[in-house]
Write an enzyme that holds these catalytic residues in place. Structure first.
Site, short mmCIF file in Angstrom:
data_model
loop_
_atom_site.label_atom_id
_atom_site.label_comp_id
_atom_site.label_asym_id
_atom_site.label_seq_id
_atom_site.Cartn_x
_atom_site.Cartn_y
_atom_site.Cartn_z
N CYS A 112 51.99 -22.47 133.06
CA CYS A 112 51.57 -23.84 133.38
C CYS A 112 52.54 -24.57 134.29
O CYS A 112 52.20 -25.60 134.86
CB CYS A 112 51.36 -24.63 132.10
SG CYS A 112 50.27 -23.78 130.99
N HIS A 250 51.63 -32.13 133.38
CA HIS A 250 50.74 -31.00 133.06
C HIS A 250 49.81 -31.47 131.95
O HIS A 250 50.26 -31.98 130.92
CB HIS A 250 51.57 -29.79 132.62
CG HIS A 250 50.74 -28.73 131.98
ND1 HIS A 250 49.54 -28.31 132.52
CD2 HIS A 250 50.89 -28.03 130.83
CE1 HIS A 250 49.01 -27.40 131.74
NE2 HIS A 250 49.80 -27.21 130.70
N ASN A 280 42.99 -28.26 129.56
CA ASN A 280 44.25 -27.76 130.10
C ASN A 280 43.93 -26.63 131.08
O ASN A 280 43.53 -25.55 130.67
CB ASN A 280 45.11 -27.27 128.93
CG ASN A 280 46.41 -26.63 129.36
OD1 ASN A 280 46.59 -26.31 130.53
ND2 ASN A 280 47.30 -26.42 128.41
N1 ACO Z 1 38.99 -27.34 115.13
C1 ACO Z 1 39.17 -27.65 113.84
N2 ACO Z 1 40.29 -27.31 113.18
C2 ACO Z 1 41.25 -26.66 113.87
C3 ACO Z 1 41.11 -26.31 115.21
C4 ACO Z 1 39.92 -26.69 115.84
N3 ACO Z 1 39.68 -26.41 117.14
N4 ACO Z 1 42.23 -25.69 115.61
C5 ACO Z 1 43.04 -25.63 114.55
N5 ACO Z 1 42.45 -26.20 113.50
C6 ACO Z 1 42.96 -26.36 112.14
C7 ACO Z 1 44.05 -25.37 111.85
O1 ACO Z 1 43.51 -24.14 111.44
C8 ACO Z 1 44.78 -26.08 110.73
O2 ACO Z 1 44.07 -25.86 109.53
P1 ACO Z 1 44.88 -25.53 108.18
O3 ACO Z 1 45.72 -26.75 107.95
O4 ACO Z 1 43.78 -25.36 107.21
O5 ACO Z 1 45.67 -24.31 108.49
C9 ACO Z 1 44.62 -27.56 111.07
O6 ACO Z 1 43.55 -27.63 112.01
C10 ACO Z 1 45.84 -28.17 111.69
O7 ACO Z 1 46.26 -27.36 112.74
P2 ACO Z 1 47.58 -27.68 113.53
O8 ACO Z 1 47.92 -26.51 114.38
O9 ACO Z 1 48.57 -28.20 112.56
O10 ACO Z 1 47.11 -28.89 114.43
P3 ACO Z 1 47.99 -29.77 115.35
O11 ACO Z 1 47.88 -31.16 114.96
O12 ACO Z 1 49.35 -29.19 115.56
O13 ACO Z 1 47.22 -29.64 116.75
C11 ACO Z 1 47.32 -28.45 118.82
C12 ACO Z 1 47.05 -28.37 117.33
C13 ACO Z 1 46.32 -29.38 119.45
C14 ACO Z 1 47.16 -27.06 119.43
C15 ACO Z 1 48.75 -29.01 119.07
O14 ACO Z 1 49.67 -28.31 118.26
C16 ACO Z 1 49.17 -28.88 120.48
O15 ACO Z 1 48.64 -29.54 121.36
N6 ACO Z 1 50.19 -28.07 120.76
C17 ACO Z 1 50.63 -27.84 122.11
C18 ACO Z 1 49.70 -26.92 122.76
C19 ACO Z 1 49.91 -26.86 124.24
O16 ACO Z 1 50.31 -27.80 124.88
N7 ACO Z 1 49.60 -25.73 124.78
C20 ACO Z 1 49.61 -25.48 126.13
C21 ACO Z 1 50.97 -25.50 126.74
S1 ACO Z 1 51.34 -24.18 127.73
C22 ACO Z 1 50.06 -23.83 128.61
O17 ACO Z 1 49.44 -24.76 129.03
C23 ACO Z 1 49.63 -22.40 128.83
#
Ligand code: ACO
Length: 326
Positions: A112, A250, A280
């Protein structure tokens, strides 16, 4: 002194719009979950176009916007984590199809952060007097590497391409750039290449090639490294964050921008955000956002901008830019 000036921008995104409701028919998720956790409402998904197809169209748009013909390009730098092939480089496919017969062409693999790495390299070539006109294009078909059964990742990404044309100029365009990396041996953000299988191996490696991510770790990394990159790119320039009109980040997650703005005590509106419509798009997200800002008339000559990003590698980067177009 030669400075690298942005003289044109362009975008191409596939026509197919996939909204959160459509994804909730594929995996157990909801529009509410996706919107509140990320800010994303919909994304564009390729129905057959590959990375070079998207890149070509964004490049043509940027060249037209710049009023430059392809033969005038000295170099094409293309960033992607979803290349058409291991070889040839996707940049070479674009070079041939554009008819940019005087351009060297190569790909950058910095996930990214690829657009920021590309700008950094282009700026260095122009400052050194080794190139005058460079196309930096970032193109991603993330839908190729996503596991469409994994709700942790499939809701986050979209496909698209963005490009800028840089020209050597006496006016300050790119003022400063920073890049950095911290090898992700923990595997927090991985998209595997084809597994090594040959007749001489005793136990062939198994597993899939999909993108996998530890979202929480990446969130922590991103919010820390964005703050560092913002400080580093301003460092020594004499320019204060308060003088910067927009930060173009980003486009990964709206909550990150809220967190960073809160920690650094600036108005979150300084971040230009369009991820609600594109998700993204990895390295393409910054040039797509920049092109949108330019087309909306949000940018005026003399505006100071910062582009900042992070991603797989792990990598990060930032560029401080003075906009020189009217
Ligand atoms: N729908 C419903 N529930 C979901 C989903 C979904 N799409 N995805 C995950 N969950 C659930 C998980 O299974 C988890 O359930 P559990 O508690 O029963 O295990 C619960 O939701 C909470 O999941 P978390 O991972 O704790 O959620 P979080 O608040 O951390 O959000 C997210 C997740 C959005 C991915 C966040 O961590 C994030 O944005 N991280 C950075 C990601 C990023 O920027 N990536 C790209 C960067 S690099 C690149 O671009 C290649």
């Amino acid at each position: 002194m030669n400075y690298a000036n942005i003289i044109g921008t362009g975008t191409y995104v596939p026509e197919k719009i996939v909204d959160n409701h459509m994804l909730s028919e594929l995996v157990e998720t909801s529009d509410e979950w996706i919107r509140t956790r990320t800010g994303i409402k919909e994304r564009r998904i390729s129905t057959g176009e590959n990375t070079s197809d998207l890149a070509l169209k964004a490049s043509e748009a940027a060249l037209e916007n710049a009023g430059m013909s392809p033969e005038d390009l000295d170099m094409i730098i293309l960033s992607t984590l979803t290349p058409d092939y291991f070889t040839p480089a996707t940049a070479c496919l674009v070079q041939r199809r554009l008819g940019a017969e005087n351009a060297a062409a190569f790909d950058i693999s910095a996930a990214c952060s690829g657009f920021l790495y590309g700008l950094d390299v282009a700026d260095s070539f122009i400052r050194a007097g080794k190139a005058k006109n460079i196309l930096v294009v970032s193109s991603e078909v993330m839908s190729k590497v996503i596991d469409w059964e994994d709700r942790n990742t499939c809701v986050l990404f979209g496909d698209g391409a963005g490009a800028v044309v840089l020209k050597a100029s006496a006016e300050h365009g790119i003022i400063n750039t920073v890049t950095g990396s911290k090898g992700d041996i923990e595997g927090n953000l991985v998209s595997k290449s084809r597994n090594v299988v040959n007749p001489f191996m005793e136990i062939p490696e198994t597993g899939d090639n999909y993108l996998s991510m530890n979202g929480k770790e990446i969130f922590k990394f991103a919010t820390r490294i964005m703050r560092k990159a913002l400080k580093d790119v301003l460092g020594g320039t004499g320019i204060e964050l308060s003088e910067v009109k927009y930060i173009v980040p980003h486009q990964a997650n709206d909550r990150m921008f809220e967190y960073v703005a809160g920690k650094m005590k600036f108005d979150k509106e300084k971040f230009y955000v369009n991820l609600e419509r594109f998700g993204n798009t990895s390295s393409a997200s910054i040039p797509i956002a920049l092109d949108e800002m330019a087309k909306k008339g949000l940018l005026s000559k003399g505006d100071k901008l910062i582009f900042v990003g992070f991603g797989g590698g792990l990598t990060w980067g930032a560029a401080l830019v003075e906009w020189q177009l009217d």
